[in-house]
Structures are given as structure tokens and as C-alpha cells.
Enzyme design. Structure first.
Site, mmCIF file in Angstrom:
data_model
loop_
_atom_site.group_PDB
_atom_site.id
_atom_site.type_symbol
_atom_site.label_atom_id
_atom_site.label_comp_id
_atom_site.label_asym_id
_atom_site.label_seq_id
_atom_site.Cartn_x
_atom_site.Cartn_y
_atom_site.Cartn_z
ATOM 1 N N SER A 77 94.816 59.599 81.054
ATOM 2 C CA SER A 77 94.799 59.333 79.609
ATOM 3 C C SER A 77 94.458 60.555 78.763
ATOM 4 O O SER A 77 94.682 60.559 77.553
ATOM 5 C CB SER A 77 93.793 58.229 79.286
ATOM 6 O OG SER A 77 94.334 56.973 79.626
ATOM 7 N N LYS A 80 97.123 61.883 76.634
ATOM 8 C CA LYS A 80 97.449 61.293 75.323
ATOM 9 C C LYS A 80 97.121 62.275 74.197
ATOM 10 O O LYS A 80 97.761 62.275 73.147
ATOM 11 C CB LYS A 80 96.672 59.988 75.117
ATOM 12 C CG LYS A 80 97.076 58.870 76.074
ATOM 13 C CD LYS A 80 96.241 57.621 75.829
ATOM 14 C CE LYS A 80 96.799 56.393 76.519
ATOM 15 N NZ LYS A 80 96.169 56.072 77.794
ATOM 16 N N TYR A 204 105.977 59.476 80.180
ATOM 17 C CA TYR A 204 104.571 59.075 80.085
ATOM 18 C C TYR A 204 103.855 59.228 81.427
ATOM 19 O O TYR A 204 102.745 59.760 81.501
ATOM 20 C CB TYR A 204 104.489 57.625 79.592
ATOM 21 C CG TYR A 204 103.083 57.134 79.443
ATOM 22 C CD1 TYR A 204 102.276 57.593 78.405
ATOM 23 C CD2 TYR A 204 102.546 56.229 80.354
ATOM 24 C CE1 TYR A 204 100.974 57.161 78.279
ATOM 25 C CE2 TYR A 204 101.236 55.795 80.224
ATOM 26 C CZ TYR A 204 100.460 56.265 79.196
ATOM 27 O OH TYR A 204 99.166 55.838 79.069
ATOM 28 N N TYR A 256 87.738 54.633 75.345
ATOM 29 C CA TYR A 256 88.018 53.217 75.528
ATOM 30 C C TYR A 256 87.011 52.372 74.730
ATOM 31 O O TYR A 256 86.624 52.782 73.640
ATOM 32 C CB TYR A 256 88.012 52.857 77.021
ATOM 33 C CG TYR A 256 88.935 53.714 77.841
ATOM 34 C CD1 TYR A 256 90.304 53.772 77.559
ATOM 35 C CD2 TYR A 256 88.454 54.490 78.887
ATOM 36 C CE1 TYR A 256 91.161 54.570 78.308
ATOM 37 C CE2 TYR A 256 89.313 55.284 79.642
ATOM 38 C CZ TYR A 256 90.656 55.320 79.348
ATOM 39 O OH TYR A 256 91.490 56.094 80.084
ATOM 40 N N VAL A 274 91.350 57.929 83.734
ATOM 41 C CA VAL A 274 90.870 57.178 84.899
ATOM 42 C C VAL A 274 90.848 57.975 86.195
ATOM 43 O O VAL A 274 90.388 57.480 87.220
ATOM 44 C CB VAL A 274 91.690 55.880 85.130
ATOM 45 C CG1 VAL A 274 91.410 54.864 84.053
ATOM 46 C CG2 VAL A 274 93.157 56.178 85.279
#
Lengths: 331, 331, 331, 331
Positions: A77, A80, A204, A256, A274
Site C-alpha cells: 500500500s 499508493k 496496481y 488504515y 501489509v
């Protein structure tokens, strides 16, 4: 622990800081037992849960590294942040933020609920999967390799080398991440995707599967801390406006559903993945006493044992400890 | 507009800044037509929608005021900042944060939905009504006046005078705010309330109904900017840890469901109320060029015409404009 | 309109009923202007919105047909009834109902929200898409054709001929129904699917794309009205327990988020599809006066102009009118 | 167990049925250990969890009673049936159903979530608390006693005596049901209440606190089974249209979030209350074989030990058993 008006850049103080960080890495390494490695992608399960490493790079050039710093891992992540930066740089901030909102959600890392709750509205922010996949669909190019090129280019510019794809992880993600495929089809149905779904998801999963190290994260972090300008060469790598938006998003949405707690207790922009990586950014700050890295720094942390929210359990504690001690908070 | 290395504290520059702010207050006053005053409490409806005023106080003592600064108005949701500070100071941060979470929600200012969604969990944060009412129930005292006393004391310490209750507004709120009563009974049912419900709600409506001015808000803001220490007397009014937590909460949850957008585009901790007031806090920051209020400032804004999210429509634009121009962002 | 103790099966009365139905079909055909044909599958858009047809078959053999009865259309969601029956007959009721719940949801026909709301729990019922796709995954067979075979077999047994697939609609659904693909991947992620996702979705789209007529629906309906036994041959086609469960599910969940209203105002089990078809089932009932079809009947309706809930707008009004007049309610 | 073409109204068969019911009451009484009495109202906690009683009254006058039939208990949520009937009779069905919807929700008995989810829309149905309180607010009268009068009148007409209020339970409910007060204030805020909130809640708590017996429930049930007409006197007590709507609502929404399961497995309209009462209604039905109570019956059950959904645990099992054996299903 911190001594009044010390100049932390002297050789002696650097040694002192190094020992200090070593101590706390050893201490928090024991905390890895409280977490467990991600299991939703088969290959991630194989990570050694006891690893813990940190790298800190100051805008003044000072570097502190400790623990398992040579271990590479995938961005997950954290990517991102990069795809959002590239999308803003190529399509313009306005274009992107007209299509993805910037509101935090309070939802868990694996939620898809909010997508539908607000019906016709846009994904909540670029750091939830729905938002990130939408951003990735806005990258230019007709193939996943074409879309990936500017991400690699940006990384090469920042890191001085071109990171590589972890093909095994990529294939594992591509073949097993059903939730992202569900989100992708939902975005397709609701008209958010601007590229072919399969190419978007390939891109992605590729961006998530780039190999990285804590040194790399610290290096990216220090550039963001310096508002997008490389502190060594004084050249702009990321436009200041984009760097600012990214830091704001990291603070409000980066961890998160622990984002609020991290903002409250630590107070620095950060983004986790993660795989167990965390990038944190401490902009230059004003304090009465002299503190380490006052002119700003980037921090990379790696510890694959995760807490229940999907953040590195030892990494987040180590980061919290150091950030508190050195008062890295933006507030 | 900002000139390189100017020392903004000189008399000449102060005049220049003053004119600058005057111009923009005039400009944004026209934007009040795009909003409308709050109508859910009868008395708030009577506010003059065309009002707009701002007060800025620097840690260095510089003050800029412009527009309708003499108009007093009620704190409304801005009081959530104060009751939270008092609760943390009297019960301890840990006690409070064990009972109210600090996660942003992405929900509208009048939502009660999230209360139930996470079932047995605590209210999302102290700035949603459910969290604020819970915090108020943790204030010490057996009557609403006893509970209010430390809030008034804190205000008196910061402002140099003891603000007064707007009795008409208080009675209007008490008699008409059915949603808060609904939330209150729900909290009672779920065991969150630590005081009698009626006394808690009385206290809550009283804290919302304290009369305040933009100068007062700027004064509270500059103390928070200075980590809780009065910049004039150098005495601690609010513990640094509490001031930090409050600023983090303001940034992540202070502007209802526009919090993320405000953090992204403006980047300073702020809290709004439906009376049209906004308090903003700019901690000291490091910039290459010399900018106004670099050593930190507090800002009070008032403009009762609201946007659909419940924030002062002209106030938020004026604040955004000035904060961008002077680069007040914490990032 | 209904005359006391008439025996509705006489030739004269049949004519009388026929005229009556003709009149109301003409009347409600004008109501088609209030709706519009489904547009989420390209080919469905091409349907003629002014069509309206009805077929009624009594357990006593009486048949009334009126309007556009020769027009064939695809089953769409009505197929959920059939796949559920087949799954129960091959895997056992217990097996199926352990994996899919039977609770109504109050949600719209295109919602995926409830899937996640109850987290680890099962899909709400077999007539929401998530439940229906799960049921389809429990059909036996390794290919979509193998899975379809028992559905075709059941239809052939009931209808006396083997209906055919509308290949164009099937391909259109398969290539455009992104929401179902989203749901499918979500079910895969959460472990509900018992077959390969692509084969499951192929099967699901095929069952939705079977060509059918109002006569066919009336025929299926009368068998369900007769508790699964063919009223002509007196042979059991569907086990009584399964027929009962299906009728209960149709009453509580058959008309999307108008199910409650349909149960309240009409009171007969029914299931609609977005092609504009509706199947309704009137079990035998006890009334003081003699009424048409008192020993039970099945009804097929077709009218592709839909209301906002996805039900045939004229069809539902025609059905409601006739069911009220003849007092078909189960209550 | 059921013998072909027996005439169940003969004295001998009645005895046989009586023994049969006795046996099953004894059997299911042991199941009371699996549940527990309601604890959210202090006084309800005092109920003896081992009680179990049933009363069945046929439209043909046959009565079967077994177990703890003399125990009185309060109506609780069963009263929602009565206030809805009275509201429809005094204000008209259209008036009421314009203000309260008739859709099932799939939500638990203590949920308030759906109230807000659909925003400006009306409460889901008259049997969720929000809907029931709205219905109660539409009863005519300026005091709770005036509003209660027609409910008592209706009960007296049906039961032949005027039931009394359990004052202790009423006061206990009034003083402890904070969730209902939360819902009430929410309804007030959103404009659904048509009477003063306190009077509405007083009325609501009073209707919940009426003392009743299983014989009374069976008597009310048989009138509903007979479409509102007293089977003994042949006089209309409840208009047929209202009786029908009530039965439809009981089937779709009567058993909290077990409504779908009860409809599927039992198939008769029923409404439960947290005191442990259940009223069930079996309309006359057509079956090939002769079965008990074929011309319709009402059933009252009482067993205060509840399952986790708030339904009498032994009562629901006993009802399910008997309804299945005698094939009482409406389908």
C-alpha cells in the site's frame, strides 16, 4: 534523553544517536511476537516475522540505520503514495481530486463498504483500495508496463537506481487478490475506471510488488519532508503542492483505521503496507530545545509481523517511540 | 504577494498586512451569499448572514483584525475543543481516550449512524456529538454549573475575562436539539455516560452557548499554537501533550466531513461551529523565505452563512486563502 | 364484479373472465409509459416498452391469456427461483440453507452493501444476487453446461419442451454485468463460492438468459401453487418442502425492495426479473364467496417497462389489480 | 401422526389432539434452558424461565390449551399489532402507510441503524420500534389514557373483558427504556412524530405493558385468521383490509431478524414480544387430507426464556413443531 542545545550533527552525537536507535530496535524486536505476517497473499506468509529494521535520513544528510536494513520487501500500500504523486504530476491535481475525494473513513483496511454507502459519490480517498485503483486507472499508457514507467522513473530519480518488480509477489497478488478484483469490477460498473480493468489491476498489483528497502523509504521520505525538493541537489523532484497534499493524506488516511490514533499519538505523516513497511515523513519543525533531525527527515521502517489493523506491530511502536522522544510531530 | 526576507513585525509591514487582510475580507464577504445561516436552532436563524470577521494573533504578539470583529457569537461545536481539554486535564488523557476513540469518520455533522455501526465500541472521536457528549459527561461536578466552572476558569485564564452564557441560545438549544437528546439516550443505553443525562445535556448545551469573539478564538488559538503555553507570560495553561492531541484531532476531525479537504488544501488544525465561528491554529514553522506569523499564530473567524457541511462558507474560503498565501500549513 | 356463487369454470364464465382480463390489460398497457426498460445490459434496452401480456393457469386446468403472450423474454432474476429449487433437490435443503440465509433485506435490487455489513455471515437470501450466485456455485457439474443441465431438465419436465438460451443476451450479460462480477470476486474472497468463479458466473448468466414466455411462467407457477405436483398428471415435480420454502421466499424477498409492499397489498408469492417478467403463485384458498381460480393458479406477466425498483411497472399494477379483485391473497 | 380423513372436531379426536399438545409442551419445556429471560427491563428479569404454555382456538370453536396457560404476561412488541390496527381503523390505512413503510429490514430487534440509513425516508415498518412509536403518535387523543382508550376498547370487544395495565412493568419500561427514548427524540427531530413525545412514549410503554394471557392471544389470533370477523358472532371487529395487511406484516416482519426463517420454516403470520409471548394466525387453508384446525385458528404461546433474537426459545420451537405437523402454512 535528549540533551539541551546539542548539535546533533557532530560525529560524537551521531554515534550516540546510533546506539540509541540500536537499543530500541533490539527492544521492539521482541514485540514482533505480538503480531503476525500478512496471510492473504500466499507469498507474504513466508516473511520472517522477527525482522525489524529502520533507516532515517535527515535533510542535513545525517543517516541512522539499524536492524534488518538490507532486507528488501514489496511496497504494497505504500505504492499508493507513489501512484498518486505520478497521477497528480501527469494529469494535474485538480483532475485527480475531482475523481477521488480526500476524506478519511474510519474503516478497516479491507473494507469495501464505503464505496457504496455514498452511492454516486467518488471513492473516499486515494489511500483506500477503491481510491488507489481509480488513481492507477488514471495513469497514462496503454499497457501496465507503460503505466508503470513513470513510477519507475520517479523512483529512479529519487533513489539513484531503478527498483525491480518482485515477480513472484506480483503473480501471487494478481492471482489471489479477489477483493481488489471485486473492487475493480465495482468501479467499472460505477464508471470510475479510466483504463481497461485488467490493465489497471495489473498495474496496481505491479506497483504493490516493487522491491524496496528501508533506506529507499527514508530517501523518499526526506524528499517529501523537504517539500519535494532533493535536499542534496536542491532540484525539485515532486511539485511542492503535490508533496503537501500527499503529506496531508498520509496524516489523515495513511495508517488504515489507526490513522487517527497515529496522528494523535505520533503526529507525523506516514503510510504503511501489509508487507510490514512504513514510510514516515517529518517536516522541519521549530522547537525551543535542540532535537535530532530538526530540519526534517524521512524514515523507513520494516517489520513484517502485523497488528490486526494491518500495520507493522513492532514498526509502529518503534516509530512512535522515536517520534515522541525526538518530538517529530508536525503539531 | 509576500516579499522575500521582509521582517513582518515592523510597523510598516504590519500596515501592509492589515490592508491585505482588509481587502480579502471585503472580497470574501460577497461569498456569504452562497451559504445560509444555521436553522436547526431557532435563534441561530436570526444571525446576519453577511457578517464576516477575522482576528489573527501571533506568538510574537502581532495582531491583525478585520471585518466584523466586535460581533459576539456562541461557541457551538468549537466548545468541543474546550471540554475535551478540561476533561483531559482533570481526568487524564488516558482515562478519556479509553472511553472515546480518536478516529475520523467521514460522516456528516449531524450523523448518528456511526454510533451503532461499530456496536460495542466507543464513539469515534471527541468532535462528533456522541463523543463530545460522552466527554462532557466525564467533567467533574454534580450540576451543570459545577461542570461548567473549569471550562469558564480555563477560558478566563486564556482570555483575561470570564465569558458569559448566551441564555437565549442556551434555552433554545436545550429545548430544540432533539438529535442530541437522541444521542444522549443512546449513550445512556450503551453505558457511555458517566453523569446523569439531563445534567450532561444541560452542560453540553451550556458549553455550546458561551458567547465568544474572533479575538477570543485567536487568543485560544495562539496558546494552542504555542503548545499550551501563553506566549506573553510564558506560563503553561494547557499541558503540551493535551495541546498536541487537540491539534491532531482538529486537523483530522475538526471540520465535519470537510476535515480531509481542509487538511489537504489548508493544512492547519481548525474547528468550526454552526454559529459560523472557526478557530484555526498555525504552529511555528520553518520556511526558506520570510513569511508572516512564522513563529505561529491563532486565528478566529466568524461568518454565520454556512455551506452544506455546516462550516462558515466565507470564513473557510478566507481562511484557506490567507493560510495558502502565508503558507501556514503544518506539512 | 365477482358474482356470488358462480362456478367460474363454466364456458360462459370463462369468456366473461377473458373479457375482464382483456380490458385490464388494455387499461394498464397505458401505464407502461411511466416506466422504462432496463438499461444496464445493452440488449435489454432494445425491448419494446409498450408490451404487456399475462397468462393464468388454474390447478383445475382453466387458462386465461391476454395481451402480448407470444413474446419471449429472458428469465433474469426469475431464474433464481429455478436454480434454488434445483440446488435444494440435488444438495438437500439443509445444505443450501446452511450456506445462504432466508432473511429479507429491505435493500435495493442492485445493492452489494449487505454482503459486508454482517461480515462473516452468509448472504441474506437466495434472491439477492450474492445469494443467488452462491446457490449457483452449489449446482453440480464441472462446466456451466453441466450445471445448467438439471435446470433445463426441470424446465422441460414442467413445460413439456426444452427452453433455449438467448445467446445474445447471455453474451451481453457475461460481458457487461460488472456488478455481478464484483459480487462474485467478493464471494470468492470470503469463501462462499463452491465452484470456479468463471464457471459459476457463466452458469449464472446462462440461467438468467433462458428464453421464456408468460405461459411458461404460469405453468411453473401453477405447479408451485400445487405444492410441486403437476396438477394434470398428479406427479411430483418439486418436493413439497422445497415448493413451500420457495413460495415463502418469493413472498418475503421476491420483489426486491418492494417485497414488503407487494406482500402487504397483493399477498401472493411472486418473483420479478429486470426483463419485465413476473411469476406469481396463488395457492388454493378458502373464501366464503366463489371466486375465480380458488383452487390455486400460476400467473405469468410480461411488461419490460420497469419502475425504479426494477419491477415491471404495468405488470405489477395489473397483477395487483387482478389479485385484489379475485382475492388471491394467501392471508 | 395425522390420520387421513378424520373429522378433528369430534370429542374423541379433540382428546387425542389435547394429549398430543400436552406431550409436546412437556418436551419443549426442557428447551427453555437454552434461552434466557429478557434483562433490559429490570422487572422482566424476574419471570420464571421454565414456563411454557399454549392456547389454540379454531374458527370452528375448538379449543386446545396446555401448559402454563393461566400465567399472565405483558404484550410488549405484540402490542405493535394492536396499535397499528387501531391507527388504521381511526386514521385510515392510507394515512398510516404514507407515514410508515411496510418493508422488512433484516435488522435485529434493538437496531436503530436503519432509521438513518435511508435518510429522509419513513421508518421501515410498523413492527420495528421506530415505526411502532410513529404509529402510536398517530393514535387520537391528547393524553396517553385517551390514546390508550381505543386499544382497550378493541381488546374488550375481542376478549370479552377489559385487560389491565401492569403498572410495575409500565413504570419499569418508562424509566429504563433509553433506546426507545433515543428513537423517540430522533423521530421528533426528523418530523415523524404526530403527538407530543412524552405522551407518545407513555402511550407506547403502556401498550407494551398490558397484561394478557395465551387464551387472549389465541382469541385475537382467531379473529385475524377469520379476516377480522368474530367467528362466533359473525360481526366484523377489524376491517378485512386491515386484518390482511396485519397478517402480511406479521409474516414478513413479525419475528425480528428471524422473520424470514419463521416464514420459511413455519409459514404462518406471527408476532413475538420480549416478555416471551407469541401470537400466531393460521388462516383457513385447503389440504387434500383432513388436518386439525383447517378452517383457521389463532394461537397464543408464552415462554419467557428467549433466544438471542428476542423470541421465546421454547415457544418458537413448539409453534414450529405443531405448525409443521398440522401443516398450518399459508403457502
Amino acid at each position: 534523553m535528549v540533551q539541551g542545545t546539542a548539535n546533533w550533527s557532530t560525529e560524537q552525537n551521531k554515534e550516540w544517536l546510533q546506539e540509541y536507535v540500536n537499543d530500541w530496535v533490539s527492544f521492539y524486536r521482541k514485540h514482533t511476537d505480538d503480531g503476525k505476517v500478512a496471510d492473504y497473499i500466499p507469498l507474504l506468509k513466508e516473511a520472517d516475522p522477527n525482522l525489524l529494521g529502520i533507516s532515517i535520513i535527515g535533510t542535513d544528510g545525517m543517516k541512522i540505520r539499524s536492524g534488518d536494513v538490507s532486507q528488501s520487501f514489496t511496497l504494497q500500500s505504500i505504492s499508493k503514495v507513489l501512484s498518486f504523486i505520478v497521477a497528480c504530476m501527469t494529469r494535474g491535481v485538480t483532475y485527480i481530486l475531482n475523481r477521488v475525494d480526500v476524506e478519511p473513513t474510519g474503516e478497516a483496511f479491507n473494507s469495501i463498504m464505503h464505496l457504496e454507502m455514498k452511492g454516486p459519490k467518488k471513492p473516499f480517498n486515494p489511500f483506500v483500495n477503491a481510491g488507489a485503483i481509480t488513481v492507477t486507472s488514471m495513469l497514462e499508457g496503454n499497457t501496465s508496463d507503460e503505466k508503470m514507467a513513470p513510477i519507475y522513473n520517479l523512483l529512479e530519480k529519487m533513489l539513484g537506481y531503478r527498483p525491480v518488480l518482485n515477480v513472484d509477489i506480483y503473480e501471487s497478488e494478481r492471482d489471489s487478490s479477489m477483493r481488489n478484483r471485486a473492487i475493480g469490477y465495482y468501479l467499472l460498473e460505477t464508471g470510475f475506471l479510466e483504463s481497461d480493468l485488467n490493465i489497471t489491476l495489473e498495474t496496481y498489483f505491479k506497483q504493490c510488488s516493487i522491491n524496496i528497502t528501508v533506506d529507499d523509504l527514508a530517501r523518499i521520505g526526506v524528499i517529501l519532508a523537504n517539500d519535494g525538493e532533493d535536499p542534496d541537489t536542491k532540484t525539485e523532484i515532486i511539485p511542492r503542492q503535490v508533496a503537501r497534499i500527499v503529506k496531508a493524506l498520509m496524516l489523515t488516511c495513511g495508517m488504515y483505521d489507526a490513522s487517527g490514533k497515529f496522528a494523535t499519538y505520533v503526529g507525523v505523516p506516514a503510510k504503511s503496507g501489509v508487507s510490514g513497511g512504513i514510510i514516515a515523513v517529518a517536516p522541519p519543525r521549530v522547537r525551543e530545545e535542540e532535537l535530532p533531525f530538526m530540519s526534517g527527515c524521512g524514515i523507513g521502517v520494516f517489520g513484517p509481523a502485523l497488528d490486526e489493523r494491518g500495520n507493522s506491530i513492532a514498526g509502529i511502536r518503534l516509530l512512535k517511540h522515536i517520534a515522541s522522544q525526538w518530538d517529530l510531530s508536525v503539531f
